[in-house]
Design a protein around this motif. Sequence first.
Motif, mmCIF file in Angstrom:
data_model
loop_
_atom_site.group_PDB
_atom_site.id
_atom_site.type_symbol
_atom_site.label_atom_id
_atom_site.label_comp_id
_atom_site.label_asym_id
_atom_site.label_seq_id
_atom_site.Cartn_x
_atom_site.Cartn_y
_atom_site.Cartn_z
ATOM 1 N N VAL A 133 0.878 -1.184 0.000
ATOM 2 C CA VAL A 133 0.000 0.000 0.000
ATOM 3 C C VAL A 133 0.904 1.219 0.000
ATOM 4 N N SER A 134 0.574 2.225 -0.823
ATOM 5 C CA SER A 134 1.300 3.491 -0.806
ATOM 6 C C SER A 134 0.297 4.628 -0.895
ATOM 7 N N VAL A 135 0.750 5.813 -0.501
ATOM 8 C CA VAL A 135 -0.125 6.984 -0.502
ATOM 9 C C VAL A 135 0.149 7.806 -1.761
ATOM 10 N N THR A 136 -0.892 8.205 -2.464
ATOM 11 C CA THR A 136 -0.740 9.008 -3.676
ATOM 12 C C THR A 136 -0.350 10.438 -3.298
ATOM 13 N N ASP A 137 0.020 11.238 -4.315
ATOM 14 C CA ASP A 137 0.351 12.644 -4.055
ATOM 15 C C ASP A 137 -0.841 13.378 -3.439
ATOM 16 N N ALA A 138 -2.043 13.117 -3.975
ATOM 17 C CA ALA A 138 -3.247 13.748 -3.418
ATOM 18 C C ALA A 138 -3.467 13.282 -1.980
ATOM 19 N N GLY A 139 -3.201 12.002 -1.740
ATOM 20 C CA GLY A 139 -3.347 11.473 -0.382
ATOM 21 C C GLY A 139 -2.376 12.102 0.589
ATOM 22 N N LEU A 140 -1.136 12.352 0.102
ATOM 23 C CA LEU A 140 -0.133 12.982 0.965
ATOM 24 C C LEU A 140 -0.529 14.410 1.327
ATOM 25 N N ARG A 141 -1.080 15.143 0.339
ATOM 26 C CA ARG A 141 -1.518 16.514 0.641
ATOM 27 C C ARG A 141 -2.649 16.521 1.660
#
Length: 312
Positions: A58-66
């Motif tokens: 599982v990884s966090v997308t750029d939108a998820g990180l923001r």
Amino acid sequence: MDRGNLTDLTAFVAVADRLSFRAAASQLGVTPSALSHSMRQLEERLGVRLLNRTTRSVSVTDAGLRLLDQLRPAIHQIAGAIEELNETRQRPMGRLRIYARHLAASAVIAPIWERFLSTYPEVHLELAVGEAPIDLVAKGFDAGIAPRERVPANMIAVRVMGPMKVAVVGAPTYFARRRPPRAPDDLAQHSCIQFRVAGDGAVFIWPFERNRQSRRISAGGRVMVNDPGLAVRAAVDGLGIAYTIEALAEPFLRSGQLVRVLEDWSPTFEGLFLYYPGHRQVPATLRALIDLIRTARSEQGKSLLKNPFTKI
């Protein structure tokens, strides 16, 4: 924002922190499949992918990180607020507002407030005194103290003072000038501290009883007050004889500042009750006050001195 969104956002932070649906689900107390379904619903509502996931990772997308950067402080703040609430529930702290009649404030709260505040340094006590009945909830009070007949029917009542024995008292300097009364009728020859009842303004008539005999005396004197504590203070200052209760007179009897008379004629009145709304979740601060009042009354009952003036 509805409750479901807040729950899903909290779950998203848990998944992003652990990068594992299984670990996050264990923390949140749900199944991994239920958590995965919640994340898909959240992404659909927001219209953006927050997590990249495969069967292995599982990884966090750029939108998820923001989103995560803005969510973390809010989530921590909410967690802190809940933790503070738990501490309040478990440990006495914060403001405690009590509404009491004059007699109740003097007899129940004043004798223990120093001990209460020193025992619980995080508590702020507010004591409002009055005779008129009020709506505790509307006025923002946590509890009230009054005789049983003044307690509203929809309140929980806890006895904080047993039956109150009357004490008729005067200063030794006063009795050095006048012969102590042996019967209630003898009070006609004395200066008595008159008491005007707050509310209706009537002057209190002193009731006495002994061996099924009863007497009601309209005491006369040069001083009239409407506060029980002032009546005792006037007696201590030698201004006359006061009609009060043991709880208020006892410290001055113990110190020798007051002498008790007509003890065999002194009746007993109903005790006092602390009352508060609701049956559940009594605040820790209010529970601590109730426990301390009961402890103090028990200790005082065991330590009361015998009256050395009973034969006067």
